[in-house]
Enzyme design. Structure first.
Site, PDB file in Angstrom:
ATOM      1  CG  HIS A 115      -2.088  -0.897   1.075  1.00 49.16           C
ATOM      2  ND1 HIS A 115      -3.317  -0.619   1.635  1.00 49.16           N
ATOM      3  CD2 HIS A 115      -2.241  -2.071   0.402  1.00 49.16           C
ATOM      4  CE1 HIS A 115      -4.168  -1.594   1.333  1.00 49.16           C
ATOM      5  NE2 HIS A 115      -3.535  -2.485   0.594  1.00 49.16           N
TER       6      HIS A 115
ATOM      7  CD  GLU B 278      -1.891   4.738   2.619  1.00 52.68           C
ATOM      8  OE1 GLU B 278      -3.081   5.072   2.759  1.00 52.68           O
ATOM      9  OE2 GLU B 278      -1.542   3.768   1.913  1.00 52.68           O
TER      10      GLU B 278
ATOM     11  NE  ARG C 268       9.650  -2.418   4.063  1.00 51.35           N
ATOM     12  CZ  ARG C 268      10.090  -2.950   5.202  1.00 51.35           C
ATOM     13  NH1 ARG C 268       9.352  -2.845   6.297  1.00 51.35           N
ATOM     14  NH2 ARG C 268      11.241  -3.568   5.258  1.00 51.35           N
TER      15      ARG C 268
ATOM     16  CB  CYS D  26      -7.140   0.354   4.015  1.00 49.35           C
ATOM     17  SG  CYS D  26      -5.600  -0.377   4.634  1.00 49.35           S
TER      18      CYS D  26
ATOM     19  CB  CYS E  73      -3.010   2.113   5.873  1.00 46.25           C
ATOM     20  SG  CYS E  73      -2.212   1.335   4.454  1.00 46.25           S
TER      21      CYS E  73
ATOM     22  CE  LYS F 186       1.412  -2.749   8.416  1.00 46.51           C
ATOM     23  NZ  LYS F 186       2.092  -3.236   7.186  1.00 46.51           N
TER      24      LYS F 186
ATOM     25  NE  ARG G 221       3.813  -0.067  13.961  1.00 38.85           N
ATOM     26  CZ  ARG G 221       4.067  -1.096  13.148  1.00 38.85           C
ATOM     27  NH1 ARG G 221       3.973  -2.325  13.613  1.00 38.85           N
ATOM     28  NH2 ARG G 221       4.407  -0.895  11.889  1.00 38.85           N
TER      29      ARG G 221
ATOM     30  CE  LYS H 278       8.972  -7.574   7.581  1.00 35.47           C
ATOM     31  NZ  LYS H 278       8.251  -8.587   8.387  1.00 35.47           N
TER      32      LYS H 278
END
Length: 471
Positions: free
Chosen positions: A92, A94, A99, A156, A303, A306, A309, A441
């Site tokens: 997505h 965002e 990242r 979302c 999203c 996240k 957070r 990652k």
């Protein structure tokens, strides 16, 4: 200092981003210009597809610059996840932008540890209340350096749940009609209204520039059915990019009855669940959700969750917290699109976690400013010459979502991502370095290891010495 197309330049030290007139519009313009500069690879097919856009911007004084960018609306299922971290699970826009922002922060930390010009400076005694001996070789942002987040759609999940009267049309109704409804229903006040627990408003609103700026205040946690909240009566509908992929639709209701925009994001197991009753009783608001989608279920959180957070832990991530002494927060969030609901955004990103902050002294909630820009507002401002780009990254009922995502950050070329891997990679083979992109990652961790290698073992932060030096 910054390219003319990427920054709003004034004399350095003359003020801050808060002093810039029409700041949300400047953020949108800078984001669209950066997207326009990128090559065509991964972008939507003209007049056939569209894709959400998200950016991270850095401001220092009155200079504003895009430093990271992401597009996309896809997410892989749990069966395709890779233990070695070669696949991007969540594409997505965002999350891709955030990242990419991590890679930008690592790059800036490398400059700092090598004593080159950087947005980071070493921690001093005064910076950590006299505890510099406890935080050796750690860094903080230079005074005046702050970050901002822009996205062309509602996130979302929880932010996408709000009421819609049947007489405003179904979710598949005419966008222009819903825009007109939004212009009459969106709460914008010329003065601040104090909120009481019994009020039918859940925050304070102030008219600022031509955008809606939310003045953040304490709200009640909304972990109950939407129908129990009177403020839902005057909210307006919005279509989020992730929800446009879901198969859910509005059920018929009688004239005057209310319904809610139904997100395809699913409540996590063990938490409050959606009642799925008619009308406004369909959803539970305030609960955690996984991203929407058909087929193989995803483990990626929505999203909304996240981004909430980020307002607690910061957006720098656990790895960079070894080097960065304080959390890195976004000072503002700017949302644009044909329809927006600032109340549901506030609830999802800040309001539903505030009760935790009041009951847990150790929990700090960062309260950024939130701006909402309608499509009509933007078309009347300086982005009029960017309308083709704007239409490419704005929700359309007649276009399909583009299959690819794009990531870009300062110092790195843009990359196209399909099914979590580099566009053009053979998806039938096992994911590996050759098929991966820079924000997966595995490569983010390799970049972090490279940062660690730039520092002599004796000068590593204490939290890393025992890991990398065995002491």
């Amino acid at each position: 200092m910054l390219p003319a197309c990427m920054a709003t330049s004034m004399s350095q030290g003359a003020g801050s981003w808060r002093d810039l007139p029409n700041f949300p519009e400047l953020v949108a313009e800078a984001s669209l210009r950066k997207y326009k500069e990128l090559p065509k690879r991964g972008k939507p097919k003209r007049d056939e597809e569209w894709t959400p856009l998200a950016t991270v911007l850095c401001s220092e004084g009155m200079n504003v610059e895009v430093v990271a960018l992401g597009t996309g609306s896809k997410c892989i299922g749990q069966s395709k996840m890779n233990k070695e971290g070669w696949i991007v699970n969540d594409s997505h826009a965002e999350i891709v932008a955030r990242r990419a922002f991590l890679r930008y922060l690592v790059y800036q930390l490398k400059l700092a540890v090598q004593f080159e010009s950087s947005i980071f400076v070493p921690v001093s005694t005064n910076d950590c209340d006299g505890r510099s001996n406890e935080l050796p070789n750690m860094y903080i942002l230079k005074p005046g350096v702050v970050f901002h987040f822009f996205t062309s759609q509602m996130p979302c999940g929880d932010a996408s749940i709000f009421s819609l009267s049947c007489n405003e049309g179904s979710i598949k109704g005419n966008v222009r009609k819903r825009q007109q409804a939004a212009s009459t229903c969106e709460p914008i006040a010329s003065k601040r209204n104090k909120i009481s627990p019994d009020s039918d408003q859940d925050t304070e609103f102030v008219h600022k520039s031509v955008a809606t700026s939310i003045v953040l205040t304490t709200v009640q946690t909304e972990s109950v059915c939407a129908c129990e909240h009177p403020h839902l009566r005057d909210l307006v509908a919005c279509k989020s990019h992730a929800d446009s992929q879901s198969s859910t639709e509005f059920k018929p209701c009688r004239d005057g009855d209310l319904d809610v925009h139904r997100t395809g994001a699913k409540c996590v197991s063990g938490g409050l669940q959606d009642p799925k009753l008619p009308g406004v009783r369909y959803h539970t608001v305030g609960t955690l959700r996984t991203k929407p989608g058909r087929g193989d279920p995803t483990l990626s959180m929505s999203c909304s969750d996240k981004m909430m957070r980020w307002n607690v832990l910061g957006c720098q991530g656990a790895l960079l917290a070894h080097f960065i002494a304080h959390p890195v927060y976004f000072e503002s969030f700017t949302f644009s699109g044909p329809l927006l609901n600032s109340r549901s955004i506030y609830r999802a990103l800040i309001g539903r976690i505030k009760s935790t902050a009041t009951s847990t002294k150790e929990c700090h909630i960062h309260c950024p400013e939130i701006f909402c820009l309608s499509s009509d507002t933007l078309s009347a401002t300086s982005i009029s010459g960017l309308m083709e780009v704007f239409n490419e990254v704005t929700y359309s009922e007649i276009k399909k979502l583009a299959p690819a995502a794009i990531c870009w950050y300062v110092g790195h070329d843009s990359e196209a991502i399909v099914q979590g891997m580099r566009q053009g990679a053979n998806t039938r083979r096992d994911p590996c370095r050759k098929t991966s992109v820079s924000i997966c990652k595995h490569k983010v961790f390799e970049d972090f290891q490279d940062l660690v290698s730039c520092v002599s073992p004796a000068k590593l932060p204490s939290t890393l010495r025992c890991i990398f030096c065995g002491s």
